[in-house]
Design a protein around this motif. Sequence first.
Motif, short mmCIF file in Angstrom:
data_model
loop_
_atom_site.label_atom_id
_atom_site.label_comp_id
_atom_site.label_asym_id
_atom_site.label_seq_id
_atom_site.Cartn_x
_atom_site.Cartn_y
_atom_site.Cartn_z
N THR A 1 0.82 -1.21 0.00
CA THR A 1 0.00 0.00 0.00
C THR A 1 0.86 1.26 0.00
O THR A 1 0.60 2.19 -0.77
CB THR A 1 -0.94 0.01 1.22
OG1 THR A 1 -1.72 -1.19 1.20
CG2 THR A 1 -1.85 1.20 1.20
N THR A 2 1.88 1.29 0.84
CA THR A 2 2.74 2.48 0.88
C THR A 2 3.50 2.66 -0.42
O THR A 2 3.70 3.78 -0.88
CB THR A 2 3.71 2.43 2.06
OG1 THR A 2 4.49 1.23 1.98
CG2 THR A 2 2.98 2.49 3.37
N ARG A 3 3.93 1.56 -1.05
CA ARG A 3 4.61 1.66 -2.34
C ARG A 3 3.66 2.20 -3.42
O ARG A 3 4.06 3.02 -4.24
CB ARG A 3 5.16 0.30 -2.78
CG ARG A 3 6.33 -0.19 -1.97
CD ARG A 3 7.56 0.57 -2.24
NE ARG A 3 7.97 0.33 -3.61
CZ ARG A 3 9.02 0.86 -4.16
NH1 ARG A 3 9.78 1.66 -3.47
NH2 ARG A 3 9.33 0.60 -5.40
N ALA A 4 2.41 1.75 -3.39
CA ALA A 4 1.44 2.22 -4.38
C ALA A 4 1.17 3.71 -4.20
O ALA A 4 1.08 4.47 -5.17
CB ALA A 4 0.15 1.43 -4.28
N ILE A 5 1.03 4.15 -2.96
CA ILE A 5 0.80 5.58 -2.70
C ILE A 5 2.01 6.39 -3.11
O ILE A 5 1.88 7.48 -3.70
CB ILE A 5 0.45 5.79 -1.21
CG1 ILE A 5 -0.92 5.19 -0.91
CG2 ILE A 5 0.49 7.27 -0.85
CD1 ILE A 5 -1.27 5.15 0.55
N GLU A 6 3.21 5.88 -2.83
CA GLU A 6 4.42 6.59 -3.21
C GLU A 6 4.53 6.70 -4.73
O GLU A 6 4.89 7.74 -5.26
CB GLU A 6 5.63 5.87 -2.65
CG GLU A 6 6.94 6.59 -2.86
CD GLU A 6 8.08 5.85 -2.22
OE1 GLU A 6 8.37 4.72 -2.65
OE2 GLU A 6 8.67 6.39 -1.28
N ARG A 7 4.20 5.64 -5.44
CA ARG A 7 4.25 5.69 -6.90
C ARG A 7 3.19 6.62 -7.46
O ARG A 7 3.40 7.27 -8.47
CB ARG A 7 4.07 4.30 -7.49
CG ARG A 7 5.28 3.45 -7.34
CD ARG A 7 5.08 2.12 -8.01
NE ARG A 7 6.25 1.30 -7.79
CZ ARG A 7 6.29 0.01 -8.02
NH1 ARG A 7 5.22 -0.60 -8.48
NH2 ARG A 7 7.38 -0.67 -7.80
N ARG A 8 2.04 6.66 -6.82
CA ARG A 8 0.97 7.53 -7.30
C ARG A 8 1.37 8.99 -7.16
O ARG A 8 1.08 9.81 -8.01
CB ARG A 8 -0.30 7.27 -6.50
CG ARG A 8 -1.49 7.97 -7.08
CD ARG A 8 -2.70 7.37 -6.53
NE ARG A 8 -3.39 6.74 -7.65
CZ ARG A 8 -4.63 6.37 -7.62
NH1 ARG A 8 -5.32 6.51 -6.52
NH2 ARG A 8 -5.20 5.83 -8.65
N SER A 9 2.06 9.33 -6.05
CA SER A 9 2.54 10.70 -5.90
C SER A 9 3.70 10.95 -6.84
O SER A 9 4.00 12.09 -7.15
CB SER A 9 2.95 10.97 -4.45
OG SER A 9 4.11 10.23 -4.12
N GLY A 10 4.36 9.89 -7.29
CA GLY A 10 5.37 10.01 -8.32
C GLY A 10 6.79 10.13 -7.83
O GLY A 10 7.71 9.92 -8.59
#
Length: 158
Positions: A77-86
């Motif tokens: 989840t944290t990796r997905a959020i980090e990738r979404r923020s870019g």
Amino acid sequence: MLAETICSAASAAGLGIAAITAYRKRFLTAARIAAYSLVPLGLVLTGVVAWVSGIAFKPSVWIGFGVLGLSWLLFVTTRAIERRSGTTRAERRAARAAEHDEAVAPGASTPSLGAGSTAGQARPAAGGAAAKPKRRQEAAAPADDFSDIEAILKKHGI
């Protein structure tokens, strides 16, 4: 105890099938069946079956698997959020700093707002001494263009 008996019976049945296959003159297939049928017996003799059956019926082991699953879920989840923020935190900080200095190219004395901006080149040239700096500016012009492109790419996180 029951798991060991089942594995031993499966191995005996597999060896029986391998013997029948060998009797039919299909020796390569019989050898392959015998190899597969000896795996459960090998697992019983090494103690792997007892270990797995001990794990399967302990509540503390299942709680441990639940904790591992929760940690994996948090990580994903944290990796997905980090990738979404870019970006990472350091990249966001650098992007904010570049955002403030976006209009000025690195090393430029005037803002590089477009190709039509000639504020630094509007001075009239008088004599041969002014011709050399003009050549230096022409040589530096492509680097200024690339710095504008770099600033745009940094702004968009590329």
